[in-house]
Design a protein around this motif. Structure first.
Motif, PDB file in Angstrom:
ATOM      1  N   ILE A 107      16.093  51.573  14.374  1.00 38.44           N
ATOM      2  CA  ILE A 107      15.245  53.071  13.779  1.00 38.44           C
ATOM      3  C   ILE A 107      13.363  52.818  13.942  1.00 38.44           C
ATOM      4  O   ILE A 107      13.422  53.660  13.756  1.00 38.44           O
ATOM      5  CB  ILE A 107      16.506  53.427  12.679  1.00 38.44           C
ATOM      6  CG1 ILE A 107      17.592  52.370  12.532  1.00 38.44           C
ATOM      7  CG2 ILE A 107      15.463  54.253  11.221  1.00 38.44           C
ATOM      8  CD1 ILE A 107      18.123  52.848  11.069  1.00 38.44           C
ATOM      9  N   THR A 108      12.803  52.048  13.422  1.00 35.48           N
ATOM     10  CA  THR A 108      11.653  52.011  13.321  1.00 35.48           C
ATOM     11  C   THR A 108      11.452  52.670  14.366  1.00 35.48           C
ATOM     12  O   THR A 108       9.902  52.558  14.866  1.00 35.48           O
ATOM     13  CB  THR A 108      10.890  50.416  12.481  1.00 35.48           C
ATOM     14  OG1 THR A 108      11.215  49.436  13.131  1.00 35.48           O
ATOM     15  CG2 THR A 108      11.552  50.889  10.730  1.00 35.48           C
ATOM     16  N   GLY A 109      11.492  51.593  15.353  1.00 39.04           N
ATOM     17  CA  GLY A 109      10.901  51.525  17.190  1.00 39.04           C
ATOM     18  C   GLY A 109      10.632  53.449  17.557  1.00 39.04           C
ATOM     19  O   GLY A 109       9.693  53.598  17.700  1.00 39.04           O
ATOM     20  N   VAL A 110      11.949  54.187  17.035  1.00 38.61           N
ATOM     21  CA  VAL A 110      11.721  55.060  17.259  1.00 38.61           C
ATOM     22  C   VAL A 110      10.909  56.036  16.799  1.00 38.61           C
ATOM     23  O   VAL A 110      10.832  57.214  16.675  1.00 38.61           O
ATOM     24  CB  VAL A 110      13.970  55.600  17.179  1.00 38.61           C
ATOM     25  CG1 VAL A 110      13.665  57.554  17.085  1.00 38.61           C
ATOM     26  CG2 VAL A 110      14.831  55.342  18.003  1.00 38.61           C
ATOM     27  N   LEU A 111      11.225  55.688  15.216  1.00 36.11           N
ATOM     28  CA  LEU A 111      10.061  56.178  14.221  1.00 36.11           C
ATOM     29  C   LEU A 111       8.405  56.423  15.028  1.00 36.11           C
ATOM     30  O   LEU A 111       7.876  57.634  15.483  1.00 36.11           O
ATOM     31  CB  LEU A 111       9.767  56.086  13.257  1.00 36.11           C
ATOM     32  CG  LEU A 111       9.212  56.929  11.721  1.00 36.11           C
ATOM     33  CD1 LEU A 111       9.616  57.664  12.071  1.00 36.11           C
ATOM     34  CD2 LEU A 111       8.821  55.436  11.061  1.00 36.11           C
ATOM     35  N   LEU A 112       8.466  54.621  15.786  1.00 38.13           N
ATOM     36  CA  LEU A 112       7.425  54.821  16.188  1.00 38.13           C
ATOM     37  C   LEU A 112       6.900  55.394  17.337  1.00 38.13           C
ATOM     38  O   LEU A 112       5.671  56.525  17.499  1.00 38.13           O
ATOM     39  CB  LEU A 112       6.888  53.132  16.876  1.00 38.13           C
ATOM     40  CG  LEU A 112       5.437  52.848  17.509  1.00 38.13           C
ATOM     41  CD1 LEU A 112       4.519  53.151  16.458  1.00 38.13           C
ATOM     42  CD2 LEU A 112       5.909  51.167  18.100  1.00 38.13           C
ATOM     43  N   VAL A 113       7.969  55.412  17.501  1.00 42.07           N
ATOM     44  CA  VAL A 113       8.074  56.328  19.878  1.00 42.07           C
ATOM     45  C   VAL A 113       7.779  58.387  19.188  1.00 42.07           C
ATOM     46  O   VAL A 113       6.845  58.869  19.867  1.00 42.07           O
ATOM     47  CB  VAL A 113       9.034  56.340  20.084  1.00 42.07           C
ATOM     48  CG1 VAL A 113       8.814  57.698  21.013  1.00 42.07           C
ATOM     49  CG2 VAL A 113       9.285  55.395  20.609  1.00 42.07           C
ATOM     50  N   ILE A 114       8.110  58.409  17.735  1.00 44.61           N
ATOM     51  CA  ILE A 114       8.431  59.577  17.278  1.00 44.61           C
ATOM     52  C   ILE A 114       6.900  60.464  16.886  1.00 44.61           C
ATOM     53  O   ILE A 114       6.205  61.564  17.127  1.00 44.61           O
ATOM     54  CB  ILE A 114       9.505  60.518  16.267  1.00 44.61           C
ATOM     55  CG1 ILE A 114      10.763  60.160  16.540  1.00 44.61           C
ATOM     56  CG2 ILE A 114       9.181  61.721  15.444  1.00 44.61           C
ATOM     57  CD1 ILE A 114      11.812  60.409  15.691  1.00 44.61           C
ATOM     58  N   SER A 115       6.228  59.518  16.637  1.00 51.20           N
ATOM     59  CA  SER A 115       4.861  59.725  16.279  1.00 51.20           C
ATOM     60  C   SER A 115       4.066  59.498  17.104  1.00 51.20           C
ATOM     61  O   SER A 115       2.894  61.572  17.032  1.00 51.20           O
ATOM     62  CB  SER A 115       4.590  58.731  15.254  1.00 51.20           C
ATOM     63  OG  SER A 115       5.724  58.248  13.755  1.00 51.20           O
ATOM     64  N   VAL A 116       3.989  58.590  18.165  1.00 54.46           N
ATOM     65  CA  VAL A 116       3.129  59.099  18.966  1.00 54.46           C
ATOM     66  C   VAL A 116       3.286  60.197  19.677  1.00 54.46           C
ATOM     67  O   VAL A 116       2.377  60.812  20.403  1.00 54.46           O
ATOM     68  CB  VAL A 116       3.846  57.735  20.273  1.00 54.46           C
ATOM     69  CG1 VAL A 116       2.603  58.064  21.378  1.00 54.46           C
ATOM     70  CG2 VAL A 116       3.012  56.518  19.574  1.00 54.46           C
ATOM     71  N   LEU A 131      11.733  63.829  23.420  1.00 58.25           N
ATOM     72  CA  LEU A 131      11.695  63.509  21.604  1.00 58.25           C
ATOM     73  C   LEU A 131      13.319  63.599  21.573  1.00 58.25           C
ATOM     74  O   LEU A 131      13.362  62.575  20.940  1.00 58.25           O
ATOM     75  CB  LEU A 131      10.393  64.345  20.849  1.00 58.25           C
ATOM     76  CG  LEU A 131      10.768  64.035  19.391  1.00 58.25           C
ATOM     77  CD1 LEU A 131      10.913  62.899  19.602  1.00 58.25           C
ATOM     78  CD2 LEU A 131      10.111  65.153  19.488  1.00 58.25           C
ATOM     79  N   MET A 132      13.467  64.798  21.962  1.00 52.47           N
ATOM     80  CA  MET A 132      15.346  64.775  21.777  1.00 52.47           C
ATOM     81  C   MET A 132      15.991  63.904  22.441  1.00 52.47           C
ATOM     82  O   MET A 132      16.569  63.468  21.993  1.00 52.47           O
ATOM     83  CB  MET A 132      15.735  66.136  21.813  1.00 52.47           C
ATOM     84  CG  MET A 132      15.023  67.230  21.226  1.00 52.47           C
ATOM     85  SD  MET A 132      15.598  68.923  21.198  1.00 52.47           S
ATOM     86  CE  MET A 132      15.082  69.469  22.978  1.00 52.47           C
ATOM     87  N   LEU A 133      15.923  63.427  23.631  1.00 52.08           N
ATOM     88  CA  LEU A 133      15.919  63.115  23.915  1.00 52.08           C
ATOM     89  C   LEU A 133      16.425  60.700  23.768  1.00 52.08           C
ATOM     90  O   LEU A 133      17.629  60.534  24.180  1.00 52.08           O
ATOM     91  CB  LEU A 133      15.609  62.429  25.875  1.00 52.08           C
ATOM     92  CG  LEU A 133      16.509  63.886  27.024  1.00 52.08           C
ATOM     93  CD1 LEU A 133      15.580  63.805  28.204  1.00 52.08           C
ATOM     94  CD2 LEU A 133      17.640  64.138  27.286  1.00 52.08           C
ATOM     95  N   ILE A 134      15.270  60.768  23.564  1.00 52.43           N
ATOM     96  CA  ILE A 134      14.878  59.463  23.606  1.00 52.43           C
ATOM     97  C   ILE A 134      15.653  59.579  22.007  1.00 52.43           C
ATOM     98  O   ILE A 134      16.616  58.397  21.681  1.00 52.43           O
ATOM     99  CB  ILE A 134      14.155  59.270  22.275  1.00 52.43           C
ATOM    100  CG1 ILE A 134      12.562  59.229  23.475  1.00 52.43           C
ATOM    101  CG2 ILE A 134      13.562  57.987  21.927  1.00 52.43           C
ATOM    102  CD1 ILE A 134      11.145  58.969  23.463  1.00 52.43           C
ATOM    103  N   LEU A 135      16.012  60.477  20.596  1.00 50.51           N
ATOM    104  CA  LEU A 135      17.311  60.529  19.422  1.00 50.51           C
ATOM    105  C   LEU A 135      18.453  60.326  20.569  1.00 50.51           C
ATOM    106  O   LEU A 135      19.039  59.455  19.746  1.00 50.51           O
ATOM    107  CB  LEU A 135      16.584  61.610  18.849  1.00 50.51           C
ATOM    108  CG  LEU A 135      15.124  62.034  17.568  1.00 50.51           C
ATOM    109  CD1 LEU A 135      15.178  63.028  17.358  1.00 50.51           C
ATOM    110  CD2 LEU A 135      15.428  60.327  17.200  1.00 50.51           C
ATOM    111  N   SER A 136      18.518  61.328  21.167  1.00 49.01           N
ATOM    112  CA  SER A 136      19.880  61.380  21.727  1.00 49.01           C
ATOM    113  C   SER A 136      20.712  60.066  22.352  1.00 49.01           C
ATOM    114  O   SER A 136      21.786  59.338  21.884  1.00 49.01           O
ATOM    115  CB  SER A 136      20.071  62.587  22.941  1.00 49.01           C
ATOM    116  OG  SER A 136      21.499  62.313  23.053  1.00 49.01           O
ATOM    117  N   THR A 137      19.643  59.169  22.552  1.00 51.53           N
ATOM    118  CA  THR A 137      19.610  58.259  23.755  1.00 51.53           C
ATOM    119  C   THR A 137      19.853  56.918  22.779  1.00 51.53           C
ATOM    120  O   THR A 137      20.818  56.456  23.465  1.00 51.53           O
ATOM    121  CB  THR A 137      18.501  57.737  24.848  1.00 51.53           C
ATOM    122  OG1 THR A 137      18.488  59.482  25.616  1.00 51.53           O
ATOM    123  CG2 THR A 137      18.738  56.326  25.548  1.00 51.53           C
ATOM    124  N   THR A 138      19.056  57.246  21.092  1.00 45.25           N
ATOM    125  CA  THR A 138      19.033  56.155  20.780  1.00 45.25           C
ATOM    126  C   THR A 138      20.882  56.150  19.783  1.00 45.25           C
ATOM    127  O   THR A 138      21.640  54.966  19.567  1.00 45.25           O
ATOM    128  CB  THR A 138      18.269  56.106  19.746  1.00 45.25           C
ATOM    129  OG1 THR A 138      17.106  55.767  20.206  1.00 45.25           O
ATOM    130  CG2 THR A 138      18.349  55.011  18.802  1.00 45.25           C
TER     131      THR A 138
END
Length: 555
Positions: free
Chosen positions: A258-267, A438-445
Motif C-alpha cells: 500500500i505504501t509502495g502504491v502511495l509512492l508511485v501515485i506521488s511520483v 495511475l488508474m491501471l496501477i491502482l486496479s492492478t494492485t
C-alpha cells in the motif's frame, strides 16, 4: 503603459488566466504533498520499528516450567546484549464473553488467531495508541486490543465484555486499540489484549492458569544473531515461535504494498502537474502571438515584451503557489491516512520542504514562460501577427496526402493535424498516458491482492478460502493423528459436496524444529502439508522434492 497593458490583459483573458492559476495551485499541491509523502514512505517501516524499539529476535514459549532454562541460556550467551520478557496468558475466543448477542456470535464465528492476554508491566517494545502516543499504563478494568482485530470481533471503544479463564472471570471496558509493531501486521495471526498489572495478577494467581495457559515472549537485542541462535540451540525445542527482524518486516508485505502504491501515485502526480503546466503555458502564450506582433510593431523591445509576460506569470504563480501550499498539508495527510492502518507512517509535514516545493513551482512556471517567449526575438511583427508563422513553407506539411488517402474529409483533417504537429499532441498524449497508468496501477494492485497470487510468497499452495477450526488441533498430535486429520478433511469435502460446493481440502501443519547445518543449530518453522501434493507449491529455483529425504526451503 506596461501596467495598463497588464491590467487589460488580466481583464480580457479572465478564463485563461484562471485556468493557469488553477493548474499552478494543483501543481503546487501535488508536488509539495507528494515530495513530503515520498520521503516519509520510503523509510516508513524502518522508522516505525525504530520508534517501537522492535527487538532483533523474538521467542515465544508456552510453558512456564521451561522459563528458568530459557532465561539461563539467554544470560549465558555473550551474543545477547539485552532482552525483555513479557508474561502472557494464552486464551481463545471461547474465553471471551459478552452480554451483546451480536458481539458474542462474532467472537465465536470469526478467526482472530492466537490471543495473548498480557500485563502493562515490562513491555518489550513501545505500543502506540490511535493518536500516535505511547501506551504507558492501563487502568484497572480497562483493556487495549491490537488494532484491526476489534472490527472482526464486533467491538468498539466503550464496549464491555468478560474474559473467563477456568474459574476466574473479570469484566473489562475496551479503552482503545494499539499498534503492535512486532505482532500487529495485517498478515499476522496474533492478537494482544493488554490489561493492568493488578488484573493480570488476578489470573496468574490461579495455579491452573499459570501452569496451563501461561507463557513468555522474549524480545532480544543482539549484535550477532547467528552466534546467539547457536548458543540457544539447547533450549530451542522449547520455542513455539521464533523469528528475527527480517521475518517481522516480511510480515508487513501487504502494508508495504500500500505504501509502495502511495509512492508511485506521488511520483505520477508530480509528473502530471509539470506536464499539464507546461502544456497550458505553451498553449496560452502561442495564443498571444498577435498581441506580441502589435507590441513589436509599435516599437516595444523584445526584452520588455518578455518581461511583461514574466511579470504576469510571476503574479499568477505566486498567488497559485501560496494557495497550493496551504492545500498541500491537508491533501498530503489525506493520502497518508489511507496508506496503512497497521503501521505508523511519520505524517509530520516539513513546512520548509513545502515552501521549497512551492518556490520550485514558481521558478518552473517562470522558466516555462521564459522558454516559450524565446521566439519573440526571432520574429518580425508580421510573423508574430501570423501566430509565429512566416507564411512560407518549403517542405511537405505531413506525410499524408488527401489525393491518395481513402479516408473521408473529417478523419483525414484530424489525422493530418496530429501528424503535422507531433510535438504539440505528444504532450497531450503523455498527460493521458500518465493519468491512465495511475488508474491501471491502482486496479492492478487491487486485483493482485485479491487474486491470491501472493499466497506463494508465504510458502503455501494456492487456495480460494481459508478457515480456522474450532478445536486447537491437539487431537492430531498423537500416533494416529495423520489419519484423524485426513478423515476430518474428507468429512469437510463431503459436507461441501452435499451442499453443491465441490472442493478439495488440505491443511498446513507448522512445527518449530531445530535444524543443524555444520556447527550451526537454529530453530526454524517447518511446514507439512496434508491433503496436498508437492506440485501445488511454487518453486523459484531447483527442482520439486520427490523422495522422503528431500525438502524445499523458502528464501
Amino acid at each position: 503603459m506596461y501596467i495598463n497593458i497588464l491590467k487589460k490583459d488580466l481583464k480580457r483573458k479572465k478564463a485563461m488566466n484562471m485556468i493557469i492559476l488553477l493548474f499552478v495551485i494543483l501543481a503546487t499541491m501535488f508536488v509539495a504533498s507528494s515530495v513530503n509523502n515520498i520521503i516519509n514512505v520510503t523509510s516508513a517501516l524502518d522508522k516505525y520499528f525504530e520508534m517501537a524499539d522492535v527487538p532483533d529476535y523474538l521467542i515465544l514459549t508456552l510453558n512456564k516450567m521451561q522459563e528458568a532454562d530459557v532465561e539461563e541460556a539467554l544470560d549465558a550467551s555473550a551474543a545477547v546484549n539485552s532482552y525483555n520478557t513479557e508474561e502472557i496468558i494464552v486464551i481463545s475466543s471461547e474465553n471471551l464473553k459478552s452480554e451483546d448477542e451480536s458481539v458474542r456470535e462474532k467472537m465465536k464465528s470469526v478467526s482472530i488467531g492466537n490471543l495473548f492476554l498480557q500485563s502493562d508491566q515490562g513491555f518489550m517494545e513501545n505500543y502506540f495508541l490511535e493518536d500516535g502516543s505511547i501506551l504507558r499504563e492501563v487502568k484497572n478494568g480497562e483493556i487495549y486490543i491490537t488494532s484491526g482485530k476489534t472490527e472482526e470481533m464486533g467491538l468498539k471503544p466503550g464496549d464491555k465484555f468478560c474474559i473467563e479463564i477456568e474459574n476466574v472471570s473479570r469484566e473489562f471496558i475496551l479503552a482503545g486499540t494499539i499498534k503492535d509493531a512486532a505482532f500487529g501486521s495485517g498478515s499476522s495471526n496474533f492478537c494482544k489484549f493488554i490489561i493492568s498489572g493488578e488484573d493480570f495478577e488476578t489470573y496468574m494467581s490461579d495455579d491452573k492458569i499459570e501452569a496451563g495457559y501461561g507463557g513468555n515472549i522474549y524480545g532480544i537485542h543482539s549484535s550477532d544473531l547467528a552466534k546467539m541462535q547457536s548458543d540457544l540451540s539447547e533450549v530451542s525445542e522449547y520455542f513455539v515461535t521464533s523469528m528475527d527482524r527480517a521475518m517481522i518486516e516480511f510480515m508487513y508485505i501487504f502494508e508495504m504494498m500500500i505504501t509502495g502504491v502511495l509512492l508511485v501515485i506521488s511520483v505520477i502526480l508530480i509528473l502530471i502537474a509539470f506536464v499539464v503546466l507546461r502544456f497550458t503555458i505553451t498553449f496560452t502564450i502561442s495564443e498571444e502571438f498577435r498581441e506580441i506582433g502589435v507590441m513589436k510593431a509599435i516599437g516595444i523591445r523584445d526584452w520588455k515584451i518578455r518581461c511583461l509576460y514574466l511579470v504576469k506569470y510571476t503574479a499568477i504563480s505566486v498567488i497559485g503557489a501560496a494557495a497550493g501550499l496551504l492545500l498541500s498539508f491537508p491533501f498530503g495527510e489525506m493520502l497518508m491516512e489511507v496508506s496503512s492502518m497497521s503501521i505508523i507512517i511519520s505524517g509530520q509535514s516539513s513546512v520548509m520542504l513545502h515552501i521549497i516545493c512551492a518556490l520550485l513551482i514558481v521558478g518552473i512556471v517562470l522558466l516555462f514562460c521564459y522558454g516559450c517567449t524565446g521566439k519573440v526575438k526571432k520574429m518580425t511583427p508580421i510573423d508574430a501577427i501570423r501566430s509565429g508563422q512566416t507564411g512560407e513553407r518549403f517542405r511537405k506539411k505531413s506525410i499524408l496526402s488527401l489525393g491518395t488517402s481513402k479516408l473521408s474529409a473529417t478523419p483525414f483533417l484530424a489525422l493530418n493535424d496530429i501528424v503535422s504537429s507531433p510535438k504539440r499532441y505528444s504532450i497531450i498524449t503523455l498527460t493521458f498516458f500518465l493519468c491512465l497508468i495511475l488508474m491501471l496501477i491502482l486496479s492492478t494492485t487491487v486485483c493482485t491482492m485479491q487474486g491470491g497470487t501472493l499466497v506463494s510468497a508465504f510458502g503455501l499452495p494456492a487456495y480460494d478460502i481459508s478457515v480456522e477450526m474450532e478445536n486447537d488441533g491437539m487431537e492430531y498430535l498423537t500416533e494416529d493423528g495423520a489419519e484423524t486429520m485426513q478423515e476430518d478433511l474428507e468429512e469437510i469435502e463431503q459436507i461441501l459436496e452435499e451442499n453443491d460446493i465441490p472442493a478439495m481440502c488440505f491443511t498446513q501443519v507448522m512445527f518449530s524444529l531445530p535444524v543443524i547445518h555444520g556447527d550451526t543449530k537454529v530453530n526454524i518453522p517447518v511446514q507439512k502439508g496434508h491433503g496436498c501434493t508437492m506440485d501445488m507449491y511454487e518453486y523459484t529455483d531447483g527442482t520439486m522434492p520427490e523422495s522422503s529425504d528431500e525438502i524445499a526451503i523458502t528464501k
